[in-house]
Design an enzyme around this catalytic site. Structure first.
Site, mmCIF file in Angstrom:
data_model
loop_
_atom_site.group_PDB
_atom_site.id
_atom_site.type_symbol
_atom_site.label_atom_id
_atom_site.label_comp_id
_atom_site.label_asym_id
_atom_site.label_seq_id
_atom_site.Cartn_x
_atom_site.Cartn_y
_atom_site.Cartn_z
ATOM 1 N N ASN A 29 -12.854 -3.063 2.664
ATOM 2 C CA ASN A 29 -13.738 -2.107 2.981
ATOM 3 C C ASN A 29 -14.784 -2.296 1.774
ATOM 4 O O ASN A 29 -14.244 -2.444 0.479
ATOM 5 C CB ASN A 29 -13.162 -0.814 2.781
ATOM 6 N N HIS A 76 -10.330 -5.251 -3.163
ATOM 7 C CA HIS A 76 -8.977 -5.473 -2.415
ATOM 8 C C HIS A 76 -9.106 -5.771 -1.232
ATOM 9 O O HIS A 76 -9.871 -5.207 -0.143
ATOM 10 C CB HIS A 76 -7.902 -4.279 -2.796
ATOM 11 N N HIS A 105 -6.946 -5.765 2.382
ATOM 12 C CA HIS A 105 -5.811 -5.219 3.096
ATOM 13 C C HIS A 105 -5.239 -6.276 3.864
ATOM 14 O O HIS A 105 -6.167 -6.841 4.929
ATOM 15 C CB HIS A 105 -6.642 -3.891 4.022
ATOM 16 N N ASP A 119 0.979 -1.183 -0.123
ATOM 17 C CA ASP A 119 0.151 -0.074 0.071
ATOM 18 C C ASP A 119 0.913 1.167 0.154
ATOM 19 O O ASP A 119 1.809 1.444 0.681
ATOM 20 C CB ASP A 119 -0.911 -0.177 1.261
ATOM 21 N N HIS A 137 -11.197 -6.820 -13.196
ATOM 22 C CA HIS A 137 -11.962 -5.828 -12.521
ATOM 23 C C HIS A 137 -13.125 -6.097 -11.630
ATOM 24 O O HIS A 137 -14.164 -6.292 -12.677
ATOM 25 C CB HIS A 137 -12.153 -4.641 -13.524
HETATM 26 P P1 5GP Z 1 -9.861 1.417 0.303
HETATM 27 O O1 5GP Z 1 -10.115 2.626 1.076
HETATM 28 O O2 5GP Z 1 -10.193 1.371 -1.038
HETATM 29 O O3 5GP Z 1 -10.164 0.337 1.113
HETATM 30 O O4 5GP Z 1 -8.198 1.420 0.101
HETATM 31 C C1 5GP Z 1 -7.583 1.866 -0.759
HETATM 32 C C2 5GP Z 1 -6.142 1.635 -0.439
HETATM 33 O O5 5GP Z 1 -5.210 1.765 -1.642
HETATM 34 C C3 5GP Z 1 -5.549 2.778 0.427
HETATM 35 O O6 5GP Z 1 -5.013 2.150 1.476
HETATM 36 C C4 5GP Z 1 -4.182 3.538 -0.377
HETATM 37 O O7 5GP Z 1 -3.228 4.032 0.254
HETATM 38 C C5 5GP Z 1 -4.197 2.458 -1.378
HETATM 39 N N1 5GP Z 1 -3.825 3.232 -2.777
HETATM 40 C C6 5GP Z 1 -4.135 4.139 -3.510
HETATM 41 N N2 5GP Z 1 -3.868 4.353 -4.601
HETATM 42 C C7 5GP Z 1 -2.623 3.577 -4.639
HETATM 43 C C8 5GP Z 1 -1.567 3.568 -5.655
HETATM 44 O O8 5GP Z 1 -1.499 3.926 -6.729
HETATM 45 N N3 5GP Z 1 -0.578 2.510 -5.416
HETATM 46 C C9 5GP Z 1 -0.773 1.798 -4.251
HETATM 47 N N4 5GP Z 1 0.281 1.003 -3.897
HETATM 48 N N5 5GP Z 1 -1.531 2.052 -3.355
HETATM 49 C C10 5GP Z 1 -2.613 2.905 -3.510
HETATM 50 ZN ZN ZN Z 2 -9.930 -2.253 -11.818
#
Ligand code: 5GP
Ligand code: ZN
Length: 115
Positions: free
Chosen positions: A89, A102, A104, A33, A49
């Site tokens: 999430n 995704h 985490h 992340d 996707h």
């Molecule tokens: P969500 O809130 O959708 O569950 O989490 C999305 C996660 O993706 C966040 O923790 C954020 O830091 C991570 N993230 C967003 N954009 C990128 C990216 O371009 N590269 C990486 N490695 N992580 C990302």
């Molecule tokens: Zn996608």
């Protein structure tokens, strides 16, 4: 395999945006992340996707199982042996910011930045 050219994670899968990869196979990609909550924070994503967990049907059961099953394997490999969190999430109230499914996976010694 479905791909959304406007999706950040699809673009990572396609190699159009760099990411620190931890694991890759036919169906899954795992990378660090960009804004970690914990000393080790990786995201396990399907290469196809799928927007949210709401969009996963019974045909995705094996895929979801593989995502979860990979978590302890990768955490051990990354030196995380004292426990971790694995969470998904889902949608606006779930505070999902990236609309590509995704998992985490966060671990490492406390204290953490968040979580
Ligand atoms: P969500 O809130 O959708 O569950 O989490 C999305 C996660 O993706 C966040 O923790 C954020 O830091 C991570 N993230 C967003 N954009 C990128 C990216 O371009 N590269 C990486 N490695 N992580 C990302
Ligand atoms: Zn996608």
């Amino acid at each position: 395999m479905s791909h959304d050219p406007n999706c950040i994670f699809c673009r990572i899968v396609a190699g159009q945006i760099p990411a620190k990869k931890v694991h890759e196979d036919d169906e899954l990609l795992v990378f660090h992340d960009i804004n970690p909550w914990a000393p080790v924070h990786v995201l396990v994503i399907p290469k196809q996707h799928i927007e949210t967990l709401y969009d996963a049907g019974p045909e995705h059961d094996a895929l979801l199982g593989r995502m979860m099953g990979l978590a302890p394997v990768l955490m051990r490999r990354l030196g995380v042996t004292n426990g971790f969190r694995a969470l998904v999430n889902v949608g606006p109230d779930g505070r999902q910011e990236v609309p590509h499914l995704h998992l985490h996976v966060m671990g490492g010694p406390r204290p953490w930045a968040r979580g």
